[in-house]
Design a protein around this motif. Structure first.
Motif, PDB file in Angstrom:
ATOM      1  N   THR A  84       0.961  -1.040  -0.160  1.00 57.78           N
ATOM      2  CA  THR A  84       0.002  -0.033   0.052  1.00 57.78           C
ATOM      3  C   THR A  84       0.820   1.288  -0.112  1.00 57.78           C
ATOM      4  OG1 THR A  84      -0.048  -0.103   2.487  1.00 57.78           O
ATOM      5  CG2 THR A  84      -1.842  -1.087   1.319  1.00 57.78           C
ATOM      6  N   VAL A  85       0.408   1.966  -0.650  1.00 56.85           N
ATOM      7  CA  VAL A  85       1.133   3.389  -0.791  1.00 56.85           C
ATOM      8  C   VAL A  85       0.287   4.697  -0.684  1.00 56.85           C
ATOM      9  CG1 VAL A  85       2.710   4.782  -2.612  1.00 56.85           C
ATOM     10  CG2 VAL A  85       2.511   2.233  -2.585  1.00 56.85           C
ATOM     11  N   VAL A  86       0.870   5.671   0.141  1.00 56.66           N
ATOM     12  CA  VAL A  86       0.378   7.056   0.108  1.00 56.66           C
ATOM     13  C   VAL A  86       1.406   8.074  -0.630  1.00 56.66           C
ATOM     14  CG1 VAL A  86      -0.113   9.006   1.846  1.00 56.66           C
ATOM     15  CG2 VAL A  86      -0.949   6.697   2.408  1.00 56.66           C
ATOM     16  N   VAL A  87       0.806   8.858  -1.136  1.00 54.24           N
ATOM     17  CA  VAL A  87       1.667   9.873  -2.034  1.00 54.24           C
ATOM     18  C   VAL A  87       0.990  11.199  -1.383  1.00 54.24           C
ATOM     19  CG1 VAL A  87       2.335  10.751  -4.265  1.00 54.24           C
ATOM     20  CG2 VAL A  87       1.731   8.398  -4.299  1.00 54.24           C
ATOM     21  N   LEU A  88       1.948  12.076  -1.030  1.00 49.74           N
ATOM     22  CA  LEU A  88       1.507  13.354  -0.546  1.00 49.74           C
ATOM     23  C   LEU A  88       1.848  14.521  -1.673  1.00 49.74           C
ATOM     24  CD1 LEU A  88       2.976  13.056   3.077  1.00 49.74           C
ATOM     25  CD2 LEU A  88       0.661  13.061   2.212  1.00 49.74           C
ATOM     26  N   GLY A  89       1.042  15.153  -2.350  1.00 51.93           N
ATOM     27  CA  GLY A  89       1.507  15.956  -3.370  1.00 51.93           C
ATOM     28  C   GLY A  89       1.119  15.544  -4.581  1.00 51.93           C
ATOM     29  N   GLY A  90      -0.104  16.295  -5.371  1.00 54.28           N
ATOM     30  CA  GLY A  90      -0.710  15.892  -6.673  1.00 54.28           C
ATOM     31  C   GLY A  90      -0.098  16.681  -7.762  1.00 54.28           C
ATOM     32  N   GLY A  91       1.162  17.168  -7.662  1.00 57.10           N
ATOM     33  CA  GLY A  91       1.724  17.790  -8.879  1.00 57.10           C
ATOM     34  C   GLY A  91       2.253  16.897  -9.959  1.00 57.10           C
ATOM     35  N   LEU A  92       2.966  17.223 -10.730  1.00 59.26           N
ATOM     36  CA  LEU A  92       3.548  16.254 -11.842  1.00 59.26           C
ATOM     37  C   LEU A  92       4.170  15.073 -11.162  1.00 59.26           C
ATOM     38  CD1 LEU A  92       3.868  15.329 -14.416  1.00 59.26           C
ATOM     39  CD2 LEU A  92       6.178  16.539 -14.572  1.00 59.26           C
ATOM     40  N   ILE A  93       5.023  15.288 -10.214  1.00 59.28           N
ATOM     41  CA  ILE A  93       5.766  14.385  -9.553  1.00 59.28           C
ATOM     42  C   ILE A  93       4.810  13.206  -9.078  1.00 59.28           C
ATOM     43  CG2 ILE A  93       7.575  13.603  -7.889  1.00 59.28           C
ATOM     44  CD1 ILE A  93       8.738  15.095 -10.747  1.00 59.28           C
ATOM     45  N   GLY A  94       4.042  13.532  -8.183  1.00 60.31           N
ATOM     46  CA  GLY A  94       2.942  12.825  -7.182  1.00 60.31           C
ATOM     47  C   GLY A  94       2.147  12.105  -8.455  1.00 60.31           C
ATOM     48  N   LEU A  95       1.864  12.525  -9.576  1.00 59.01           N
ATOM     49  CA  LEU A  95       0.798  11.933 -10.420  1.00 59.01           C
ATOM     50  C   LEU A  95       1.738  11.020 -11.257  1.00 59.01           C
ATOM     51  CD1 LEU A  95      -1.370  15.115 -11.562  1.00 59.01           C
ATOM     52  CD2 LEU A  95      -1.958  13.155 -10.159  1.00 59.01           C
TER      53      LEU A  95
END
Ligand code: NAP
Ligand code: ZN
Length: 339
Positions: free
Chosen positions: A162-173
């Protein structure tokens, strides 16, 4: 030719300059597209040192126009993407294979002329082919994707995690998409913009969370509600203090945190070592793109990573100067300069 020149801190201008001539081992690339990265804005503000006067732009793709003496693997007409980070090949880090930590690292678009121009010089060893005729606007995503692949290599996701990604800019997406390809079963993206949350769900996030709806405690409770016990991997891709502090609290016992975001030099965060140790949460960091550019080009060329939805606008040089000089508008993922 036209080029967006950094002439000093706070000084950026569109200029007419001589079209360069490829030297031994160099390609002259007709730029098809070059992405505007937060780094370009930092360079203009003098927050990272550049070597002005210099043409900015390190996320570019285009067509080989001419080749210098000794170039063997490339010919005019080929579509290429450039890896901007040039290692010296002689320092102790290079000799250990850690080329991204090279003591003499020089980057195209920072220390030598880059891709916000009609043409750019590309050393043959920094060039990677894309299918001929491939849309250079999509090819311009190779460099940021290559940075995310290095992060994923370090984070080593195992299928079913399972993964959480903080930040939905280019890198996060991009990380959301790589996590999906790596076999993560739950991918929770945390970002404030509703537009970015919708995009993330289209690109593979199984759930999205708005951090602005509550306090840090609420965020921690919210994510733990989705992923009881926390995530196997938390990727910090926002580059702000809050998210760096939140990241270890969102990780499961024995989990790991990957720091991709760049905080301003000198900025400090509060982390509780007791908590890290007793839950054995590992803190990992990832810097740029060692030996990952070819894989990034392959993922983009194959369509396995979707970059089309990440193109917010295509702009010319004049607008490019304005876009680099100003903050990115809310909801914008990438503005791409198309000569
Ligand atoms: P970006 O577009 O600025 O993305 C960061 C996103 O984080 C923003 O779009 C923002 O979206 C979100 N954000 C801000 N505060 C937040 C918070 N409190 N909680 C959750 N999300 C928050 O930049 P990017 O191009 O994606 O790059 C991300 C970071 O990676 C930057 O720091 C960049 O310098 C770094 N980077 C590192 C490497 C490397 O090699 N390690 C390579 C490339 C980039 P919302 O408005 O939706 O919240
Ligand atoms: Zn070196």
């Amino acid at each position: 030719m036209r080029a967006i020149r950094l002439e000093g801190v706070g000084r950026l201008a569109l200029r007419e300059v001589e079209t360069p001539v490829p030297g031994a081992g160099e390609l002259l690339v007709r730029v098809g597209a070059c992405g505007i990265c937060g780094t370009d804005r930092h360079l203009l503000r003098g927050e990272f040192p550049a070597a002005p006067p210099v043409t900015l732009g390190h996320e570019f793709a285009g067509t080989v126009e001419a080749v210098g003496p000794g170039v063997a693997a490339f010919a005019p007409g080929m579509t290429v993407t450039g890896d901007p980070n040039i290692a010296c090949g002689r320092c102790p880090e290079c000799h250990r294979g850690r080329v991204h930590l090279c003591r003499n690292l020089r980057a195209i678009g920072i220390h030598r002329d880059g891709g916000f121009a009609d043409y750019v010089l590309l050393p043959e060893g920094q060039a990677h082919r894309l299918p001929d005729g491939f849309d250079p606007v999509h090819g311009a995503f190779t460099e940021p994707l290559a940075c995310c692949i290095h992060g994923m290599d370090i984070a080593a996701i195992r299928p079913g995690e399972t993964v959480v990604v903080l930040g939905g800019g280019l890198i996060g997406l991009l990380v959301v998409q790589l996590a999906r390809l790596a076999g993560a079963t739950r991918i929770v993206l945390v970002t404030r913009s509703a537009e970015k949350r919708v995009l993330a769900e289209r690109l593979g996030a199984t759930e999205t969370v708005d951090p602005a709806t509550g306090s840090v405690e609420d965020l921690v409770a919210g994510v733990h509600g989705l992923l009881p016990g926390g995530a196997d991997l938390v990727v910090e891709a926002a580059g702000v203090r809050d998210t760096v502090e939140q990241a270890p609290r969102l990780a499961a016992r024995g989990g790991r945190v990957l720091l991709l975001g760049v905080l301003p030099q000198g900025e400090k965060v509060e982390i509780e070592p007791f908590d890290l140790l007793f839950r054995e949460v590992r803190f990992l960091t990832s810097f740029v793109n060692p030996f990952t550019h070819a894989r990034a080009a392959a993922l983009i060329a194959s369509g396995a990573i979707h970059v089309k939805p990440l193109v917010s606008r295509r702009i010319g040089f004049e607008e490019g100067v304005a876009a680099i000089s100003n903050k990115a508008p809310g909801g914008e993922i990438r503005a791409i300069v198309v000569p």
